[in-house]
Scaffold this active site. Sequence first.
Site, PDB file in Angstrom:
ATOM      1  N   TYR A   6      15.296   1.880 -13.910  1.00  0.00           N
ATOM      2  CA  TYR A   6      13.941   1.326 -13.855  1.00  0.00           C
ATOM      3  C   TYR A   6      13.385  -0.039 -15.192  1.00  0.00           C
ATOM      4  O   TYR A   6      13.182  -0.835 -14.624  1.00  0.00           O
ATOM      5  CB  TYR A   6      12.486   2.014 -14.434  1.00  0.00           C
ATOM      6  CG  TYR A   6      11.055   1.700 -14.229  1.00  0.00           C
ATOM      7  CD1 TYR A   6      10.405   0.462 -13.560  1.00  0.00           C
ATOM      8  CD2 TYR A   6      10.824   1.724 -15.689  1.00  0.00           C
ATOM      9  CE1 TYR A   6       9.664   0.323 -13.825  1.00  0.00           C
ATOM     10  CE2 TYR A   6       9.412   1.307 -15.865  1.00  0.00           C
ATOM     11  CZ  TYR A   6       9.115   0.547 -14.633  1.00  0.00           C
ATOM     12  OH  TYR A   6       7.717  -0.478 -15.282  1.00  0.00           O
ATOM     13  N   LEU A  44       0.587  -1.043  -0.067  1.00  0.00           N
ATOM     14  CA  LEU A  44      -0.394   0.296   0.093  1.00  0.00           C
ATOM     15  C   LEU A  44       0.860   1.447  -0.288  1.00  0.00           C
ATOM     16  O   LEU A  44       0.559   2.673   0.213  1.00  0.00           O
ATOM     17  CB  LEU A  44      -0.972  -0.082   0.759  1.00  0.00           C
ATOM     18  CG  LEU A  44      -2.161  -1.362   0.949  1.00  0.00           C
ATOM     19  CD1 LEU A  44      -2.648  -0.921   2.296  1.00  0.00           C
ATOM     20  CD2 LEU A  44      -2.950  -0.982  -0.007  1.00  0.00           C
ATOM     21  N   VAL A  45       1.803   0.958  -0.460  1.00  0.00           N
ATOM     22  CA  VAL A  45       2.925   2.463  -0.343  1.00  0.00           C
ATOM     23  C   VAL A  45       2.140   3.530  -1.852  1.00  0.00           C
ATOM     24  O   VAL A  45       2.000   4.322  -1.250  1.00  0.00           O
ATOM     25  CB  VAL A  45       4.176   2.065  -0.760  1.00  0.00           C
ATOM     26  CG1 VAL A  45       5.284   3.934  -1.266  1.00  0.00           C
ATOM     27  CG2 VAL A  45       4.965   1.236   0.350  1.00  0.00           C
ATOM     28  N   HIS A 100       1.661  10.379 -15.423  1.00  0.00           N
ATOM     29  CA  HIS A 100       1.513  10.172 -16.796  1.00  0.00           C
ATOM     30  C   HIS A 100       0.364  11.398 -17.289  1.00  0.00           C
ATOM     31  O   HIS A 100      -0.060  12.191 -16.972  1.00  0.00           O
ATOM     32  CB  HIS A 100       0.959   9.073 -16.506  1.00  0.00           C
ATOM     33  CG  HIS A 100       1.981   7.669 -16.010  1.00  0.00           C
ATOM     34  ND1 HIS A 100       1.358   7.185 -15.251  1.00  0.00           N
ATOM     35  CD2 HIS A 100       2.843   7.344 -17.085  1.00  0.00           C
ATOM     36  CE1 HIS A 100       2.512   6.513 -14.680  1.00  0.00           C
ATOM     37  NE2 HIS A 100       3.128   6.258 -15.566  1.00  0.00           N
ATOM     38  N   LEU A 101       1.252  11.248 -19.122  1.00  0.00           N
ATOM     39  CA  LEU A 101      -0.117  12.400 -19.896  1.00  0.00           C
ATOM     40  C   LEU A 101      -1.169  12.400 -19.816  1.00  0.00           C
ATOM     41  O   LEU A 101      -2.249  13.136 -19.900  1.00  0.00           O
ATOM     42  CB  LEU A 101       0.993  11.756 -21.346  1.00  0.00           C
ATOM     43  CG  LEU A 101      -0.152  12.822 -22.753  1.00  0.00           C
ATOM     44  CD1 LEU A 101       0.208  14.358 -22.069  1.00  0.00           C
ATOM     45  CD2 LEU A 101       0.472  12.546 -23.366  1.00  0.00           C
ATOM     46  N   ARG A 111      11.592  15.847 -22.491  1.00  0.00           N
ATOM     47  CA  ARG A 111      11.726  14.678 -20.769  1.00  0.00           C
ATOM     48  C   ARG A 111      13.009  13.981 -20.679  1.00  0.00           C
ATOM     49  O   ARG A 111      13.206  13.735 -21.658  1.00  0.00           O
ATOM     50  CB  ARG A 111      10.307  14.449 -20.606  1.00  0.00           C
ATOM     51  CG  ARG A 111      10.256  14.124 -19.272  1.00  0.00           C
ATOM     52  CD  ARG A 111       9.110  13.475 -18.601  1.00  0.00           C
ATOM     53  NE  ARG A 111       9.485  12.170 -19.559  1.00  0.00           N
ATOM     54  CZ  ARG A 111       8.347  11.814 -18.767  1.00  0.00           C
ATOM     55  NH1 ARG A 111       6.537  11.366 -17.866  1.00  0.00           N
ATOM     56  NH2 ARG A 111       7.158  10.511 -19.825  1.00  0.00           N
ATOM     57  N   GLY A 166      -0.549   1.638  -3.116  1.00  0.00           N
ATOM     58  CA  GLY A 166      -1.617   0.546  -3.898  1.00  0.00           C
ATOM     59  C   GLY A 166      -2.982   1.451  -3.187  1.00  0.00           C
ATOM     60  O   GLY A 166      -2.708   2.123  -2.078  1.00  0.00           O
TER      61      GLY A 166
HETATM   62  N1  UDP Z   1       3.942  13.760 -21.283  1.00  0.00           N
HETATM   63  C1  UDP Z   1       4.268  15.665 -21.196  1.00  0.00           C
HETATM   64  N2  UDP Z   1       3.561  16.337 -20.401  1.00  0.00           N
HETATM   65  C2  UDP Z   1       2.742  15.580 -19.484  1.00  0.00           C
HETATM   66  C3  UDP Z   1       3.150  13.750 -19.213  1.00  0.00           C
HETATM   67  C4  UDP Z   1       3.735  13.200 -20.346  1.00  0.00           C
HETATM   68  O1  UDP Z   1       3.984  15.733 -22.847  1.00  0.00           O
HETATM   69  O2  UDP Z   1       2.905  16.242 -18.073  1.00  0.00           O
HETATM   70  C5  UDP Z   1       4.364  13.159 -22.905  1.00  0.00           C
HETATM   71  C6  UDP Z   1       6.225  12.068 -22.615  1.00  0.00           C
HETATM   72  O3  UDP Z   1       6.776  13.253 -22.645  1.00  0.00           O
HETATM   73  C7  UDP Z   1       5.815  11.130 -23.637  1.00  0.00           C
HETATM   74  C8  UDP Z   1       3.830  11.089 -23.404  1.00  0.00           C
HETATM   75  O4  UDP Z   1       3.589  11.949 -22.789  1.00  0.00           O
HETATM   76  O5  UDP Z   1       5.924  11.368 -24.404  1.00  0.00           O
HETATM   77  C9  UDP Z   1       3.834  10.234 -22.395  1.00  0.00           C
HETATM   78  O6  UDP Z   1       4.355   9.968 -21.263  1.00  0.00           O
HETATM   79  P1  UDP Z   1       3.560   8.636 -20.061  1.00  0.00           P
HETATM   80  O7  UDP Z   1       4.497   9.675 -18.703  1.00  0.00           O
HETATM   81  O8  UDP Z   1       2.575   8.546 -19.842  1.00  0.00           O
HETATM   82  O9  UDP Z   1       4.437   7.566 -20.144  1.00  0.00           O
HETATM   83  P2  UDP Z   1       5.560   7.108 -20.684  1.00  0.00           P
HETATM   84  O10 UDP Z   1       5.335   7.158 -22.000  1.00  0.00           O
HETATM   85  O11 UDP Z   1       6.945   8.752 -20.160  1.00  0.00           O
HETATM   86  O12 UDP Z   1       5.782   6.085 -19.810  1.00  0.00           O
END
Ligand code: UDP
Length: 337
Positions: free
Chosen positions: A144, A35-36, A192-193, A285, A38
């Site tokens: 990772y 549950l860290v 995540h996006l 990024r 979860g």
């Molecule tokens: N992304 C973005 N802005 C955000 C988060 C993600 O532009 O605030 C971009 C990120 O650079 C990647 C895509 O969205 O190209 C998906 O990123 P996410 O972190 O969702 O998943 P990843 O592909 O890194 O596992």
Amino acid sequence: MHAPILVTGGAGYIGSHTVRLLASQGRKIVVLDNLVYGHPQAIVDPGVELVVGEVGDQDLVRALFAKHGFGAVVHFAAYAYVGESVTNPLKYYQNNTAEPIKLLQVMQEFGCQVFVFSSTCATYGVPDALPITERNGQSPINPYGRSKLMVEWILADCGHAWGLRSACLRYFNASGCSPDALIGEDHNPETHLIPRVLMAVSGEIDQLEVFGTDYPTPDGTCIRDYIHVEDLADAHARALDHLSAGGASLQCNLGTGVGVSVKQIITATEEITGQPVPVTYGPRRPGDPPVLVADPALALSLLGWQATRTDIREMLRPAWLWINGPNHGRYPGEKSS
Ligand code: UDP
């Protein structure tokens, strides 16, 4: 009659959707989760037992095996923040690589020989060919990805040594949630996006920052393969059936085969929500490959699995419902990041 299944990390995002599916199929499930990250609320089936503890607590895991006689383990429990893995690699190698070794030792003691593993497209690193097949080289570019790839190797070695049969399921970008939005994606922090683009619409964050507009893609933004979390769950059920019926170990991609850019997601979000997405454009990024798209053909031939949703709007709609539902995108008691 299925033997009971131990699901580690079953209170997390992909784990909880898989647990819900497996339980609905009449399988006896015990979830082990520290549950860290979860959420106990993500276990919605009253027949599923949640045990709070560590995967590497061998006394606890031995007691669970002795009590339930598991026929299989589905292992989700892991940390998954790529950036954090770069700054704190030992945390990732400890949790994602060393802890599963302890779990496997108990499985070997109890003669449990079926293991379904949450692997990742991050094990490929910057792909040497597109779309990515399982024959692509695996050269992860961050701790990772390496922490997960090492487990793939360990599983193969255990297969040779003591007959472990494993399915390494290499996820692309998990997205969406259950259509009733009873469970969903609740990470803290949320990086995540898809959740972030919806948080920008709902006002939970001021703006979505787009990471890079100068990639060698048609619109300059990164392309990913977004796969519905319930399709991922279905692949786990099929992998369990395959291995439990004596099937051989496998490694396969779980993606749709469809690439979607960040800008395309923003456009689709505006269409679904009827609202503009406040956006800023920032630098790339670090560590983001321009394009990650799966060739999912092997999963179809080995497991009879393919994504049932391939249109990004089919992932965005339930995710938007989750944010607008009774939980507002957060399990009760959770703070936003
Ligand atoms: N992304 C973005 N802005 C955000 C988060 C993600 O532009 O605030 C971009 C990120 O650079 C990647 C895509 O969205 O190209 C998906 O990123 P996410 O972190 O969702 O998943 P990843 O592909 O890194 O596992």
